[in-house]
Design a protein around this motif. Sequence first.
Motif, PDB file in Angstrom:
ATOM      1  N   ASP A 155      -6.700 -30.368  15.997  1.00 57.51           N
ATOM      2  CA  ASP A 155      -6.699 -28.802  15.310  1.00 57.51           C
ATOM      3  C   ASP A 155      -7.730 -28.382  14.849  1.00 57.51           C
ATOM      4  OD1 ASP A 155      -5.775 -27.656  17.729  1.00 57.51           O
ATOM      5  OD2 ASP A 155      -3.897 -27.539  16.523  1.00 57.51           O
ATOM      6  N   ILE A 156      -7.505 -29.820  13.370  1.00 55.29           N
ATOM      7  CA  ILE A 156      -8.248 -29.459  11.988  1.00 55.29           C
ATOM      8  C   ILE A 156      -9.076 -29.386  12.192  1.00 55.29           C
ATOM      9  CG2 ILE A 156      -9.115 -31.411  10.032  1.00 55.29           C
ATOM     10  CD1 ILE A 156      -6.038 -32.152  10.700  1.00 55.29           C
ATOM     11  N   GLU A 157     -10.028 -30.830  13.493  1.00 57.98           N
ATOM     12  CA  GLU A 157     -11.960 -30.443  13.691  1.00 57.98           C
ATOM     13  C   GLU A 157     -12.373 -29.114  13.665  1.00 57.98           C
ATOM     14  OE1 GLU A 157     -13.244 -35.182  15.218  1.00 57.98           O
ATOM     15  OE2 GLU A 157     -11.494 -34.067  16.294  1.00 57.98           O
ATOM     16  N   ARG A 158     -11.376 -28.530  15.172  1.00 53.19           N
ATOM     17  CA  ARG A 158     -11.921 -27.129  15.174  1.00 53.19           C
ATOM     18  C   ARG A 158     -11.812 -26.197  14.350  1.00 53.19           C
ATOM     19  NH1 ARG A 158     -12.733 -28.968  20.936  1.00 53.19           N
ATOM     20  NH2 ARG A 158     -11.553 -30.767  21.259  1.00 53.19           N
ATOM     21  N   GLY A 159     -10.793 -26.136  13.378  1.00 50.99           N
ATOM     22  CA  GLY A 159     -11.215 -24.986  12.244  1.00 50.99           C
ATOM     23  C   GLY A 159      -9.643 -24.663  12.766  1.00 50.99           C
ATOM     24  N   ARG A 160      -8.527 -24.974  13.398  1.00 53.17           N
ATOM     25  CA  ARG A 160      -7.143 -24.455  14.129  1.00 53.17           C
ATOM     26  C   ARG A 160      -7.002 -24.873  12.921  1.00 53.17           C
ATOM     27  NH1 ARG A 160      -7.879 -25.225  20.343  1.00 53.17           N
ATOM     28  NH2 ARG A 160      -9.657 -24.162  20.864  1.00 53.17           N
ATOM     29  N   ALA A 161      -6.691 -25.521  12.511  1.00 47.42           N
ATOM     30  CA  ALA A 161      -5.800 -26.227  11.102  1.00 47.42           C
ATOM     31  C   ALA A 161      -6.125 -26.332   9.784  1.00 47.42           C
ATOM     32  CB  ALA A 161      -4.662 -27.229  12.254  1.00 47.42           C
ATOM     33  N   ASN A 162      -4.991 -26.368   9.041  1.00 50.30           N
ATOM     34  CA  ASN A 162      -5.782 -26.065   7.890  1.00 50.30           C
ATOM     35  C   ASN A 162      -4.658 -27.186   6.843  1.00 50.30           C
ATOM     36  OD1 ASN A 162      -7.801 -24.495   7.469  1.00 50.30           O
ATOM     37  ND2 ASN A 162      -6.003 -22.455   7.571  1.00 50.30           N
ATOM     38  N   PRO A 163      -5.729 -28.552   6.896  1.00 55.26           N
ATOM     39  CA  PRO A 163      -4.288 -29.958   6.316  1.00 55.26           C
ATOM     40  C   PRO A 163      -3.876 -29.010   4.478  1.00 55.26           C
ATOM     41  CG  PRO A 163      -6.516 -30.525   6.765  1.00 55.26           C
ATOM     42  CD  PRO A 163      -6.672 -28.714   7.280  1.00 55.26           C
ATOM     43  N   ARG A 164      -3.053 -30.166   4.812  1.00 58.21           N
ATOM     44  CA  ARG A 164      -2.591 -29.955   3.313  1.00 58.21           C
ATOM     45  C   ARG A 164      -3.909 -31.483   2.407  1.00 58.21           C
ATOM     46  NH1 ARG A 164       4.014 -30.494   2.123  1.00 58.21           N
ATOM     47  NH2 ARG A 164       2.899 -30.471   0.327  1.00 58.21           N
ATOM     48  N   ILE A 165      -3.896 -31.389   1.318  1.00 59.11           N
ATOM     49  CA  ILE A 165      -4.603 -32.194   0.733  1.00 59.11           C
ATOM     50  C   ILE A 165      -4.223 -33.765   1.002  1.00 59.11           C
ATOM     51  CG2 ILE A 165      -3.360 -32.290  -1.217  1.00 59.11           C
ATOM     52  CD1 ILE A 165      -7.239 -32.204  -1.058  1.00 59.11           C
ATOM     53  N   GLU A 166      -2.822 -33.598   1.534  1.00 58.62           N
ATOM     54  CA  GLU A 166      -2.384 -35.398   1.142  1.00 58.62           C
ATOM     55  C   GLU A 166      -2.718 -35.509   2.371  1.00 58.62           C
ATOM     56  OE1 GLU A 166       0.829 -32.490  -1.543  1.00 58.62           O
ATOM     57  OE2 GLU A 166      -0.095 -32.385   0.093  1.00 58.62           O
ATOM     58  N   LEU A 167      -2.960 -34.704   4.164  1.00 55.34           N
ATOM     59  CA  LEU A 167      -2.842 -35.483   4.893  1.00 55.34           C
ATOM     60  C   LEU A 167      -4.440 -36.033   4.414  1.00 55.34           C
ATOM     61  CD1 LEU A 167      -2.883 -37.054   7.748  1.00 55.34           C
ATOM     62  CD2 LEU A 167      -3.398 -33.893   8.508  1.00 55.34           C
ATOM     63  N   LEU A 168      -5.835 -34.262   3.845  1.00 53.49           N
ATOM     64  CA  LEU A 168      -6.924 -35.038   3.934  1.00 53.49           C
ATOM     65  C   LEU A 168      -6.946 -36.276   3.005  1.00 53.49           C
ATOM     66  CD1 LEU A 168      -8.308 -31.709   2.526  1.00 53.49           C
ATOM     67  CD2 LEU A 168      -8.615 -32.394   5.200  1.00 53.49           C
ATOM     68  N   ALA A 169      -6.331 -37.249   2.551  1.00 58.02           N
ATOM     69  CA  ALA A 169      -6.536 -38.215   1.509  1.00 58.02           C
ATOM     70  C   ALA A 169      -6.238 -39.213   1.683  1.00 58.02           C
ATOM     71  CB  ALA A 169      -5.459 -37.788   0.199  1.00 58.02           C
TER      72      ALA A 169
END
Length: 56
Positions: free
Chosen positions: A26-40
């Motif tokens: 979902d993140i890859e497809r732009g369907r979800a907005n992850p929190r900065i902690e997950l991005l880290a």
Amino acid sequence: MFSKKEASKQTELAAITGTKPHYLSDIERGRANPRIELLARLAAALDITIDELVDW
């Protein structure tokens, strides 16, 4: 559609970062907005910076 190899890598990355493979998709497809902690965690697992991960 992911190949079996790509799906396996996504499953492994999800396990390392403590998330679910479908959420990564979902993140890859732009369907979800992850929190900065997950991005880290994702950036660390991939040995890249957050800037490189999100490619502003």
